[in-house]
Enzyme design. Structure first.
Site, mmCIF file in Angstrom:
data_model
loop_
_atom_site.group_PDB
_atom_site.id
_atom_site.type_symbol
_atom_site.label_atom_id
_atom_site.label_comp_id
_atom_site.label_asym_id
_atom_site.label_seq_id
_atom_site.Cartn_x
_atom_site.Cartn_y
_atom_site.Cartn_z
ATOM 1 N N LEU A 195 -21.039 -11.618 18.928
ATOM 2 C CA LEU A 195 -19.763 -11.734 18.955
ATOM 3 C C LEU A 195 -19.227 -13.522 19.094
ATOM 4 O O LEU A 195 -18.497 -14.016 18.463
ATOM 5 C CB LEU A 195 -18.928 -10.791 19.978
ATOM 6 C CG LEU A 195 -17.202 -10.954 19.827
ATOM 7 C CD1 LEU A 195 -16.918 -10.740 18.351
ATOM 8 C CD2 LEU A 195 -16.656 -10.295 20.880
ATOM 9 N N SER A 196 -20.016 -13.891 20.004
ATOM 10 C CA SER A 196 -19.760 -15.368 20.439
ATOM 11 C C SER A 196 -20.019 -16.237 19.182
ATOM 12 O O SER A 196 -19.318 -17.147 18.879
ATOM 13 C CB SER A 196 -20.608 -15.887 21.497
ATOM 14 O OG SER A 196 -20.274 -17.204 22.142
ATOM 15 N N ASP A 263 -33.538 -9.947 19.400
ATOM 16 C CA ASP A 263 -34.802 -9.831 18.405
ATOM 17 C C ASP A 263 -34.926 -8.467 18.435
ATOM 18 O O ASP A 263 -35.605 -8.015 17.282
ATOM 19 C CB ASP A 263 -35.610 -10.441 19.352
ATOM 20 C CG ASP A 263 -35.705 -12.075 19.657
ATOM 21 O OD1 ASP A 263 -34.936 -12.714 18.950
ATOM 22 O OD2 ASP A 263 -36.243 -12.559 20.529
#
Length: 474
Positions: A195-196, A263
């Site tokens: 989101l960032s 990951d």
């Protein structure tokens, strides 16, 4: 959405990106340094784990998919450690090793499962982008998915060349993006920002409606096949052109460490898509995998048995009444966790105290108990007209509710021999006054090295006696 375990073994994936080594120094702390107000850690164990793009490849291999990795390292001890770890996990590692530059190393000092300090060893790599692109192009033959694992460390310099090379072969491209310019991922099949990272590009999102709207514009502007925004405790949001947004809740029961969670998401997505899963199903699997990895310490890979068990919990097949295919998958998973399988069978028409005691004794012989139940027609053949009293569905439901019983399955034959050949339990148990050589299926189990045990029954507990008592009282 019904989930199943994909066939990962036929799903080759190529990962290209920033390779790094996650190194952990573990030790105890019992005093404060006299030199400064800091804890003194007595290092007792040093652990190396592949990180960055190497962790993505490791996760793919841990799921059982063939994984190849292209990246850039120094020509040093850390690179050797990476190669050895990856080779041991079945990853084909093909590195550009640059002399006089260090492999990127993230050193974490740990004590009592807490990270006290992180030290980074890295310098920007002067890589030959064209040579890397040629290498990737040569490796794309037979690959089902290309993953760009971008940490902004310099291994990926010409994203478009790689994306177009894969698209020319019809190979989906998944990218885990970094930085403030997502245009370098134009034409990718899917990108997976958190989101960032997403808000850095499109601006803040006050609510889900704004997130969906800005995501749709980003997909249009960059000609993306799809966009997956990972949102921490709020789960994930999958956006696709001309499809409604798909919001998946976070699955973690307890968040212990988010290191490497991104990951895990892209590696599970890549392996699932390579195995032929539709994108919504692949995202649901990735969400389950992320819920597992954040419950672990440090960079960690998700194994196929762990994911299979999470799917079973999701689908309600971890315990209870199963069909044969579900049962065989559950047994495979249990064996992957070194669990001993116990098998017993019977009619179990009217469950009584003798049955309950016997099943508890049977369960004590191993880790998982399978109860095979004669279906209605076979009970009638064995017990005569008027039996069973209870239908097979009701009998199995009652058995599945017992704490000692893991899985219940029915069979139509007079004996469970066909089931025994399929399941191959570690222990076959039977209650009564039989000799072991009289137990049906004992020869089958003994032939592959299994164990056969006869357990006593609780006296004065008999379904037939209970039925007769009821009839006489009528």
């Amino acid at each position: 959405m019904k989930l199943s375990m994909p066939r990962f073994d036929q799903a080759p994936v190529l990962v290209v990106g920033d390779v790094m080594l996650d190194r952990y120094w573990h030790g105890g702390t019992s005093r404060i340094s006299p030199e400064a107000p800091v804890p003194v850690v007595k290092v007792e164990n040093i652990e190396d784990r592949p990180g960055g793009a190497a962790n993505v490849a490791l996760n793919i291999a841990a799921l059982g998919a063939p994984a190849s990795l292209v990246g850039v390292t120094g020509d040093d001890e850390a690179a050797d450690s990476l190669v050895n770890s990856l080779k041991g996990a079945g990853v084909r590692a093909l590195f550009q090793r640059i002399a006089h530059q260090p492999t990127i190393v993230k050193l974490r000092v740990m004590s009592r499962h807490q990270q006290l300090l992180r030290i980074d060893f890295e310098e920007p790599f002067s890589t030959d982008a064209m040579a890397l692109a040629v290498q990737v192009d040569e490796l794309l033959e037979g690959i089902k998915v290309l993953v760009l694992s971008d940490y902004g460390k310099g291994a990926l310099k010409n994203h478009q060349v790689l994306i177009q090379a894969a698209r020319a072969r019809g190979i989906p491209v998944l990218a885990d993006p970094k930085g403030k310019d997502f245009s370098i991922y134009r034409g990718a099949s899917l990108i997976t920002p958190n989101l960032s990272e997403f808000e850095t590009i499109v601006g803040g999102c006050a609510d889900e409606h704004e997130l969906v709207s800005k995501g749709a514009k980003l997909m249009h502007d960059l000609e993306l096949g799809a966009l997956l925004v990972t949102r921490g405790e709020h789960g994930m949001t999958l956006l696709r052109p001309d499809h409604p947004a798909l919001h998946l809740p976070a699955r973690a029961r307890e968040v212990f460490d988010v290191t490497g969670a991104g990951d895990t998401v892209i590696s599970t997505l890549a392996a699932a898509i390579a195995a032929g899963e539709e994108l919504p199903h692949a995202v649901a699997l990735a969400n389950l995998a992320a819920g597992i990895v954040v419950g672990k310490l440090g960079t960690a890979a998700i194994s196929a048995p762990e994911l299979r068990r999470a799917i079973q919990r999701e689908e309600g097949s971890e315990r209870g009444v199963l069909g044969l295919e579900q049962l065989l998958l559950a047994v495979d998973d249990a064996r992957a966790h070194n669990e001993k399988i116990v098998f017993t069978n019977g009619c179990f028409d009217i469950l009584h105290a003798g049955h309950v005691t016997y099943l508890e004794q049977a369960r004590a012989q191993g880790d998982r108990l399978i109860v095979a139940v004669n279906d209605d027609a076979s009970v009638s053949r064995l017990k005569g007209p008027g039996r069973p009293i209870n239908s097979v569905d009701r009998r199995m439901a009652v058995l599945a509710g017992l704490g000692a019983v893991d899985w219940v399955i029915s069979f139509p034959e007079g004996t469970p021999e066909n089931l025994l050949r399929e399941v191959k339990p570690d222990v076959l148990v039977k209650g009564g006054d039989y000799g072991i050589d009289q137990v049906v299926g004992a020869d089958i189990v003994a032939a592959y090295g299994g164990t056969v045990k006869v357990l006593g029954l609780v006296e004065n507990s008999s379904t037939t006696a209970i039925v007769e008592k009821i009839r006489k009282s009528e």
